[in-house]
Motif scaffolding. Structure first.
Motif, PDB file in Angstrom:
ATOM      1  N   GLN A  61     118.008  32.373 -24.271  1.00  0.00           N
ATOM      2  CA  GLN A  61     118.408  32.096 -22.923  1.00  0.00           C
ATOM      3  C   GLN A  61     119.933  32.256 -22.563  1.00  0.00           C
ATOM      4  OE1 GLN A  61     116.271  28.619 -21.516  1.00  0.00           O
ATOM      5  NE2 GLN A  61     114.638  29.749 -21.156  1.00  0.00           N
ATOM      6  N   ARG A  62     120.674  32.238 -23.624  1.00  0.00           N
ATOM      7  CA  ARG A  62     121.874  32.026 -23.615  1.00  0.00           C
ATOM      8  C   ARG A  62     122.313  30.731 -22.978  1.00  0.00           C
ATOM      9  NH1 ARG A  62     125.200  36.479 -24.058  1.00  0.00           N
ATOM     10  NH2 ARG A  62     126.610  35.771 -21.775  1.00  0.00           N
ATOM     11  N   ASP A  63     121.854  29.732 -23.374  1.00  0.00           N
ATOM     12  CA  ASP A  63     121.887  28.336 -22.599  1.00  0.00           C
ATOM     13  C   ASP A  63     122.343  27.382 -23.501  1.00  0.00           C
ATOM     14  OD1 ASP A  63     121.790  26.563 -20.589  1.00  0.00           O
ATOM     15  OD2 ASP A  63     119.940  26.409 -20.139  1.00  0.00           O
ATOM     16  N   LEU A  64     123.498  27.217 -23.742  1.00  0.00           N
ATOM     17  CA  LEU A  64     123.996  26.311 -24.523  1.00  0.00           C
ATOM     18  C   LEU A  64     123.891  25.041 -24.381  1.00  0.00           C
ATOM     19  CD1 LEU A  64     125.749  25.769 -27.292  1.00  0.00           C
ATOM     20  CD2 LEU A  64     127.765  25.894 -25.950  1.00  0.00           C
ATOM     21  N   GLY A  65     124.000  24.769 -23.114  1.00  0.00           N
ATOM     22  CA  GLY A  65     123.956  23.315 -22.065  1.00  0.00           C
ATOM     23  C   GLY A  65     122.487  22.713 -22.535  1.00  0.00           C
ATOM     24  N   THR A  66     121.413  23.405 -22.135  1.00  0.00           N
ATOM     25  CA  THR A  66     119.962  23.072 -22.137  1.00  0.00           C
ATOM     26  C   THR A  66     119.619  22.549 -23.631  1.00  0.00           C
ATOM     27  OG1 THR A  66     119.553  24.019 -20.255  1.00  0.00           O
ATOM     28  CG2 THR A  66     117.466  23.473 -21.516  1.00  0.00           C
ATOM     29  N   GLY A  67     120.280  23.491 -24.576  1.00  0.00           N
ATOM     30  CA  GLY A  67     119.729  23.400 -25.925  1.00  0.00           C
ATOM     31  C   GLY A  67     120.232  22.098 -26.519  1.00  0.00           C
ATOM     32  N   MET A  68     121.634  21.843 -26.285  1.00  0.00           N
ATOM     33  CA  MET A  68     122.018  20.623 -26.612  1.00  0.00           C
ATOM     34  C   MET A  68     121.631  19.415 -26.001  1.00  0.00           C
ATOM     35  SD  MET A  68     126.152  21.674 -26.429  1.00  0.00           S
ATOM     36  CE  MET A  68     126.784  20.053 -26.642  1.00  0.00           C
ATOM     37  N   LEU A  69     121.118  19.534 -24.665  1.00  0.00           N
ATOM     38  CA  LEU A  69     120.703  18.498 -23.936  1.00  0.00           C
ATOM     39  C   LEU A  69     119.030  17.989 -24.688  1.00  0.00           C
ATOM     40  CD1 LEU A  69     121.721  16.757 -21.652  1.00  0.00           C
ATOM     41  CD2 LEU A  69     120.144  18.315 -20.191  1.00  0.00           C
ATOM     42  N   ILE A  70     118.225  18.808 -24.849  1.00  0.00           N
ATOM     43  CA  ILE A  70     116.962  18.666 -25.598  1.00  0.00           C
ATOM     44  C   ILE A  70     117.173  18.136 -26.727  1.00  0.00           C
ATOM     45  CG2 ILE A  70     115.067  19.577 -26.074  1.00  0.00           C
ATOM     46  CD1 ILE A  70     115.168  21.776 -23.955  1.00  0.00           C
ATOM     47  N   PHE A  71     117.858  18.709 -27.704  1.00  0.00           N
ATOM     48  CA  PHE A  71     117.981  18.223 -28.858  1.00  0.00           C
ATOM     49  C   PHE A  71     118.643  16.568 -28.914  1.00  0.00           C
ATOM     50  CE2 PHE A  71     120.399  17.503 -33.067  1.00  0.00           C
ATOM     51  CZ  PHE A  71     119.191  18.045 -33.932  1.00  0.00           C
ATOM     52  N   ILE A  90     135.703  19.002 -24.930  1.00  0.00           N
ATOM     53  CA  ILE A  90     134.790  19.842 -25.273  1.00  0.00           C
ATOM     54  C   ILE A  90     134.684  21.159 -24.814  1.00  0.00           C
ATOM     55  CG2 ILE A  90     133.686  17.781 -26.215  1.00  0.00           C
ATOM     56  CD1 ILE A  90     131.562  18.457 -24.101  1.00  0.00           C
ATOM     57  N   PRO A  91     134.143  22.105 -25.542  1.00  0.00           N
ATOM     58  CA  PRO A  91     133.928  23.595 -24.739  1.00  0.00           C
ATOM     59  C   PRO A  91     132.831  23.365 -23.732  1.00  0.00           C
ATOM     60  CG  PRO A  91     133.805  23.857 -27.226  1.00  0.00           C
ATOM     61  CD  PRO A  91     133.756  22.150 -26.775  1.00  0.00           C
ATOM     62  N   LEU A  92     133.112  24.145 -22.662  1.00  0.00           N
ATOM     63  CA  LEU A  92     132.229  23.989 -21.434  1.00  0.00           C
ATOM     64  C   LEU A  92     130.858  24.564 -21.630  1.00  0.00           C
ATOM     65  CD1 LEU A  92     132.400  23.276 -18.349  1.00  0.00           C
ATOM     66  CD2 LEU A  92     133.047  25.513 -17.954  1.00  0.00           C
ATOM     67  N   THR A  93     129.865  24.129 -21.207  1.00  0.00           N
ATOM     68  CA  THR A  93     128.533  24.808 -21.509  1.00  0.00           C
ATOM     69  C   THR A  93     127.804  24.696 -19.892  1.00  0.00           C
ATOM     70  OG1 THR A  93     127.500  22.553 -21.192  1.00  0.00           O
ATOM     71  CG2 THR A  93     128.328  23.524 -23.430  1.00  0.00           C
ATOM     72  N   GLY A  94     126.845  25.356 -19.692  1.00  0.00           N
ATOM     73  CA  GLY A  94     126.123  25.708 -18.525  1.00  0.00           C
ATOM     74  C   GLY A  94     125.003  24.672 -18.132  1.00  0.00           C
ATOM     75  N   LEU A  95     125.791  23.390 -17.627  1.00  0.00           N
ATOM     76  CA  LEU A  95     124.692  22.486 -17.060  1.00  0.00           C
ATOM     77  C   LEU A  95     125.371  22.104 -15.726  1.00  0.00           C
ATOM     78  CD1 LEU A  95     124.321  20.039 -20.182  1.00  0.00           C
ATOM     79  CD2 LEU A  95     122.494  21.492 -18.889  1.00  0.00           C
ATOM     80  N   THR A  96     124.565  21.334 -14.971  1.00  0.00           N
ATOM     81  CA  THR A  96     124.940  20.738 -13.729  1.00  0.00           C
ATOM     82  C   THR A  96     125.340  19.239 -13.918  1.00  0.00           C
ATOM     83  OG1 THR A  96     122.733  20.222 -13.028  1.00  0.00           O
ATOM     84  CG2 THR A  96     123.775  22.460 -12.207  1.00  0.00           C
ATOM     85  N   THR A  97     126.528  19.061 -12.950  1.00  0.00           N
ATOM     86  CA  THR A  97     126.880  17.512 -12.922  1.00  0.00           C
ATOM     87  C   THR A  97     125.622  16.879 -12.370  1.00  0.00           C
ATOM     88  OG1 THR A  97     129.013  18.040 -12.975  1.00  0.00           O
ATOM     89  CG2 THR A  97     128.457  15.790 -12.628  1.00  0.00           C
ATOM     90  N   PRO A  98     124.849  15.744 -12.872  1.00  0.00           N
ATOM     91  CA  PRO A  98     123.741  15.103 -12.001  1.00  0.00           C
ATOM     92  C   PRO A  98     124.243  14.416 -10.712  1.00  0.00           C
ATOM     93  CG  PRO A  98     123.629  14.271 -14.350  1.00  0.00           C
ATOM     94  CD  PRO A  98     124.988  15.248 -14.153  1.00  0.00           C
ATOM     95  N   PHE A  99     123.283  15.013  -9.653  1.00  0.00           N
ATOM     96  CA  PHE A  99     123.442  14.288  -8.355  1.00  0.00           C
ATOM     97  C   PHE A  99     124.413  15.275  -7.719  1.00  0.00           C
ATOM     98  CE2 PHE A  99     121.498  10.961 -10.517  1.00  0.00           C
ATOM     99  CZ  PHE A  99     120.266  10.729  -9.779  1.00  0.00           C
ATOM    100  N   LEU A 100     125.526  15.468  -8.312  1.00  0.00           N
ATOM    101  CA  LEU A 100     126.925  15.765  -7.567  1.00  0.00           C
ATOM    102  C   LEU A 100     126.901  17.496  -7.146  1.00  0.00           C
ATOM    103  CD1 LEU A 100     129.798  13.944  -9.328  1.00  0.00           C
ATOM    104  CD2 LEU A 100     128.797  13.503  -6.766  1.00  0.00           C
TER     105      LEU A 100
END
Length: 459
Positions: A244-254, A416-426
């Protein structure tokens, strides 16, 4: 039992019920006061944005903001009737963060002549309404435990949906689906489903996970057979990054799974193994995948002229965000008076630098303090509970939100390096906002159940 003893027992029961009712009343009154304060700050933020950017007030948008705040009050009313013992801080903090985020998105709209702020307000109203519905409908969070493996399967299916050709919503990362003209990111709901699955799975297998293990240098490491689930989750996370080319979600789940595993077993060895696997995966992705390598390159060499002027991306966005934070200084330029729109996707990935420019370092610290309150209340709910499933679920969801904030704030500040996530609520994004308000509903339900337990004490 004599009549006198029966009467005394009945009196004790009545007194206990009266104490419980008075405590519930205090909790809800405290929540109402905090909620009114959050509503005042939310409406005030929109007014200040309009004065700063336009020099006057447009009342039409304030009616929509008032409707959003009214829905938050509706959640409060639902809690009085359905979950009177629920935590009094979660809804006010979530509303204030949502209000500040939508105000800044609206402020960027005024500079760019877009309508993302109005869309975010609509998504916020839908999210808060669904939060109220879930609190009303979910009488006992333990019901979720019965469907552990169904939630696990649902989480996996949601992650797969973007690969279906007629559903794929496009973009550089394969994370969106498009239905009836609306884009939605199923991974946001998938993380909640997987949190429920992890909590249920770990409750069922905790004894085998904690029974034996080798002790090396003061740390107890698991046996190979218990190491399997962690390895599988690591491989799934890496698969998400690659496919998915989605570094953020992978880090989050793990990260969520490792945190819940540590809470379930109490073994520090699990954390060391998790950090080692995460580090190894990040290094491997840097060498194998060009886009991950580009993120690391932009992080390390952000101020190189070649990278800054790279039309394909480079570090232009990152450096502009840092310039915006520097421009804000200690107290900010004031709402509506900065230039956050100069940074690409300032209303989404870079909402933190946008707020930092106009609210300053003091305002940014206040926002981080709100996150700290929310996460600490969620973790406290889990620790105070005697129900293992509720404990793991509350801690897992709270840690996920904390990790998401760390990843995004760390990314835009070049920690840290930027990943593709959203800042919660904001940040702008309806699916993210919806998922976060569903997390609020689940934590409210768990906190209500915890306070009704005999020995549970939460301030």
């Amino acid at each position: 039992m004599t009549d006198i003893e029966t009467e005394q027992t009945s009196d004790r029961g009545v007194k206990k019920e009266l104490r419980r009712m008075r405590k519930a009343q205090r909790l809800r009154n405290r929540e109402l006061m905090l909620l009114l304060f959050a509503i005042l700050l939310t409406i005030g933020s929109f007014v200040l944005v309009q004065f700063g950017a336009l020099g006057g007030v447009d009342q039409s948008i304030l009616y929509v903001v008032a409707a959003m705040c009214a829905l938050a009050l509706a959640v409060h009313i639902v809690l009085r009737f359905r979950a009177s013992q629920a935590d009094p801080f979660l809804v006010p903090v979530a509303l204030l963060l949502t209000g500040l985020g939508t105000a800044m998105i609206y402020r960027i709209d005024l500079a760019q002549d877009t309508s993302a702020g109005l869309h975010q307000l609509m998504y916020a109203m839908l999210s808060i309404a669904l939060c109220a519905v879930l609190v009303w409908a979910l009488r006992n969070h333990r019901v979720l435990f019965r469907y552990t493996y169904i939630f696990g399967l649902t989480g996996v299916v949601l992650l797969i949906l973007p690969f279906i050709p007629f559903l794929n919503g496009g973009g550089n990362a394969t994370v969106w689906i498009r239905i009836a003209g609306f884009n939605f990111q199923p991974g946001e709901i998938a993380k909640i489903c997987l949190a429920i699955f992890f909590a249920g799975y770990l409750v069922r297998t905790r004894e085998s996970l904690t029974s034996t293990g080798k002790r090396i240098l003061g740390f107890t490491f698991p046996r190979a057979r218990e190491f399997g689930p962690l390895l599988v989750i690591w491989l799934v996370s890496m698969g998400i990054i690659v496919a998915q080319r989605d570094l953020g979600t992978g880090m989050l789940i793990f990260g969520m799974f490792v945190a819940m595993l540590y809470v379930a077993t109490g073994k520090t060895g699990w954390v060391l193994i998790g950090v080692t696997l995460a580090g190894a995966g990040a290094v491997a992705a840097t060498f194998v995948m060009p886009y991950v390598h580009g993120r690391f390159d932009a992080w390390i060499h952000a101020f190189d002229d070649e990278l800054y002027n790279d039309p394909a991306g480079g570090s232009f966005q990152l450096v502009n965000g840092l310039f915006g934070l520097a421009h804000g200084g200690m107290f900010g330029t004031g709402l509506g008076q900065g230039r956050p729109h100069l940074t690409p996707v300032a209303n989404s990935d870079y909402i933190i630098p946008s707020l930092g420019e106009e609210l300053g370092l003091v305002g940014l610290f206040a926002i981080l303090a709100l996150y700290l309150v929310f996460v600490s209340r969620g973790a406290h709910i889990g620790v105070a509970g005697q129900d293992d499933f509720g404990k793991l679920l509350a801690v897992g969801l709270s840690f996920t939100l904390a990790l998401q904030v760390f990843i995004m704030v760390g990314g835009v500040t070049r920690v840290i390096p930027l990943t593709g996530l959203t800042t919660p609520f904001l940040a702008a994004g309806g699916s993210s906002l919806l998922a976060n308000w569903l997390i609020v509903a689940i934590l409210l339900r768990v906190s209500d159940a915890v306070r009704r337990q005999p020995r549970a004490v939460i301030g």
